[in-house]
Design a protein around this motif. Structure first.
Motif, mmCIF file in Angstrom:
data_model
loop_
_atom_site.group_PDB
_atom_site.id
_atom_site.type_symbol
_atom_site.label_atom_id
_atom_site.label_comp_id
_atom_site.label_asym_id
_atom_site.label_seq_id
_atom_site.Cartn_x
_atom_site.Cartn_y
_atom_site.Cartn_z
ATOM 1 N N UNK A 100 0.833 -1.561 -0.236
ATOM 2 C CA UNK A 100 0.114 -0.123 -0.047
ATOM 3 C C UNK A 100 0.705 1.600 -0.004
ATOM 4 N N UNK A 101 1.801 1.407 -0.818
ATOM 5 C CA UNK A 101 2.588 2.579 -0.999
ATOM 6 C C UNK A 101 1.936 3.683 -1.314
ATOM 7 N N UNK A 102 2.189 4.760 -1.164
ATOM 8 C CA UNK A 102 1.779 5.677 -1.897
ATOM 9 C C UNK A 102 2.971 6.244 -3.314
ATOM 10 N N UNK A 103 2.191 6.156 -4.295
ATOM 11 C CA UNK A 103 3.077 6.182 -5.514
ATOM 12 C C UNK A 103 3.912 7.382 -6.358
ATOM 13 N N UNK A 104 3.352 8.070 -5.633
ATOM 14 C CA UNK A 104 3.649 9.748 -5.668
ATOM 15 C C UNK A 104 5.069 9.766 -4.760
ATOM 16 N N UNK A 105 5.520 9.698 -4.085
ATOM 17 C CA UNK A 105 6.874 9.870 -3.405
ATOM 18 C C UNK A 105 7.852 8.971 -3.435
ATOM 19 N N UNK A 106 7.767 7.563 -3.600
ATOM 20 C CA UNK A 106 8.313 6.436 -4.415
ATOM 21 C C UNK A 106 9.446 6.238 -5.256
ATOM 22 N N UNK A 117 -4.286 3.153 -7.268
ATOM 23 C CA UNK A 117 -3.187 3.748 -6.972
ATOM 24 C C UNK A 117 -3.322 3.856 -5.216
ATOM 25 N N UNK A 118 -3.047 3.553 -4.299
ATOM 26 C CA UNK A 118 -3.128 3.711 -2.950
ATOM 27 C C UNK A 118 -3.479 5.267 -2.882
ATOM 28 N N UNK A 119 -3.889 5.296 -1.722
ATOM 29 C CA UNK A 119 -5.066 6.143 -1.344
ATOM 30 C C UNK A 119 -5.273 7.478 -2.802
ATOM 31 N N UNK A 120 -5.540 7.077 -3.685
ATOM 32 C CA UNK A 120 -5.997 7.642 -4.473
ATOM 33 C C UNK A 120 -4.880 8.970 -5.116
ATOM 34 N N UNK A 121 -3.569 8.466 -4.230
ATOM 35 C CA UNK A 121 -2.732 9.656 -5.726
ATOM 36 C C UNK A 121 -1.822 8.984 -6.631
ATOM 37 N N UNK A 122 -2.249 9.663 -7.800
ATOM 38 C CA UNK A 122 -1.227 9.963 -8.971
ATOM 39 C C UNK A 122 0.328 9.697 -8.539
ATOM 40 N N UNK A 124 -5.684 2.544 -15.131
ATOM 41 C CA UNK A 124 -5.456 2.801 -13.254
ATOM 42 C C UNK A 124 -6.163 4.014 -12.838
ATOM 43 N N UNK A 125 -6.504 2.822 -11.641
ATOM 44 C CA UNK A 125 -7.889 3.656 -11.318
ATOM 45 C C UNK A 125 -7.330 4.992 -9.980
ATOM 46 N N UNK A 126 -7.852 5.575 -9.813
ATOM 47 C CA UNK A 126 -7.647 7.185 -9.166
ATOM 48 C C UNK A 126 -9.306 7.497 -8.067
ATOM 49 N N UNK A 127 -9.115 8.492 -7.877
ATOM 50 C CA UNK A 127 -10.671 8.716 -7.331
ATOM 51 C C UNK A 127 -10.676 9.961 -8.227
ATOM 52 N N UNK A 148 -6.106 7.288 -16.049
ATOM 53 C CA UNK A 148 -6.822 8.235 -15.138
ATOM 54 C C UNK A 148 -8.365 7.820 -14.752
ATOM 55 N N UNK A 149 -8.295 6.695 -14.655
ATOM 56 C CA UNK A 149 -9.699 6.516 -14.539
ATOM 57 C C UNK A 149 -10.496 6.605 -12.867
#
Ligand SMILES: [Zn+2]
Length: 263
Positions: free
Chosen positions: A147-153, A182-187, A203-206, A220-221
């Motif tokens: 469940x890693x946030x991919x905007x900062x990894x 995306x975890x937490x819907x963070x692109x 790939x799904x966001x919110x 960017x679903x």
């Protein structure tokens, strides 16, 4: 029955110009989480959706979306995030009774280690999930491993997170995950987005809005999260592709909430 049919007709009308994808998290209301729905409310929502006849699998919906033309009948997709025990115990029996397809975006570290996804949630097991997929109604996508946030990894971490989740889903369930959320819907960062495109069909966001057939991006679903406080009234608005302002406010709050965290 008249009420259900009338509401169903409304839903069919309103979802006409875009694909709506709902996000559920938990069912059973065993916690104070805003996205842990009472079972009765979940059943009522699923029965109403079943009455519309609009629920399709994510694969079918994406085929239509990529054609660039709206479907003859409105389509709606049901998704779940994370992977908690209540998905197999409570949600899947309802989906099976009503014949509704759904996609679970699974974070593979919790299920593999046997620990609950979050405090207060029951653990999901590979065996229970395999049973859930055996009917053909439930498909499994990736939600990273940890469940890693991919905007900062960094790129290496992103590739490792995705490959571990894909490998485990293939190994434990015998199926290849075709879709990602995306975890937490963070692109993710641009590098992360390229790594995702190489591995997944979507790939799904919110966003809490419909994906318009004219210009939707499957990477960017948009999805619409359902909360307990939606009840039936706001649930219907979301099914109709509405309530986008809720997402705008959520993103503002999350920018502060997730500052400095990694998962
Ligand atoms: Zn999640």
């Amino acid at each position: 029955m008249v009420k259900v049919t009338a509401a169903a007709a409304d839903l069919v009308r309103r979802t006409g110009d875009g694909l709506v994808v709902l996000i559920y998290h938990r069912v059973g209301a065993t916690s104070s989480s805003a996205v842990d729905l009472p079972l009765g409310l979940f059943v009522e929502q699923m029965e109403e959706l079943a009455a519309t006849g609009s629920v399709v699998s994510l694969d079918d919906a994406l085929t239509t979306l990529e054609s660039g033309r709206g479907p003859d009948r409105p389509q709606l997709v049901i998704t779940f995030d994370d992977g908690t025990g209540d998905f197999a115990e409570l949600a899947v029996p309802v989906l099976e009774r009503l014949g509704l397809p759904a996609t679970l975006y699974l974070a593979t570290e919790p299920i593999e280690s046997g620990r609950p996804f979050c405090p207060g949630a029951s653990s999901l097991s590979w065996g229970a999930l395999a049973d859930a997929t055996s009917s053909g109604l439930v498909s499994v996508g990736s939600h990273t491993h940890g469940h890693v946030l991919l905007d900062r990894a960094d790129a290496g971490t992103v590739a490792d997170e995705l490959d571990r989740s894909i490998g485990l889903i293939e190994d434990r369930l015998g199926l290849r995950p075709r879709h990602f959320a995306y975890p937490k819907a963070l692109l993710g960062s641009p590098a992360a987005q390229a790594i995702i495109r190489a591995r997944f069909a979507s790939a799904a966001i919110a966003g809490t809005r419909a994906n318009r057939y004219a210009d939707a991006d499957p990477y960017r679903l948009y999805r619409s999260p359902i909360q307990t406080s939606d009840g039936m009234r706001w649930f219907r608005r979301k099914v109709g592709g509405g309530m986008a302002t809720e997402d705008d406010l959520r993103r503002l709050a999350n920018r502060r909430r997730y500052a400095g965290t990694a998962t």
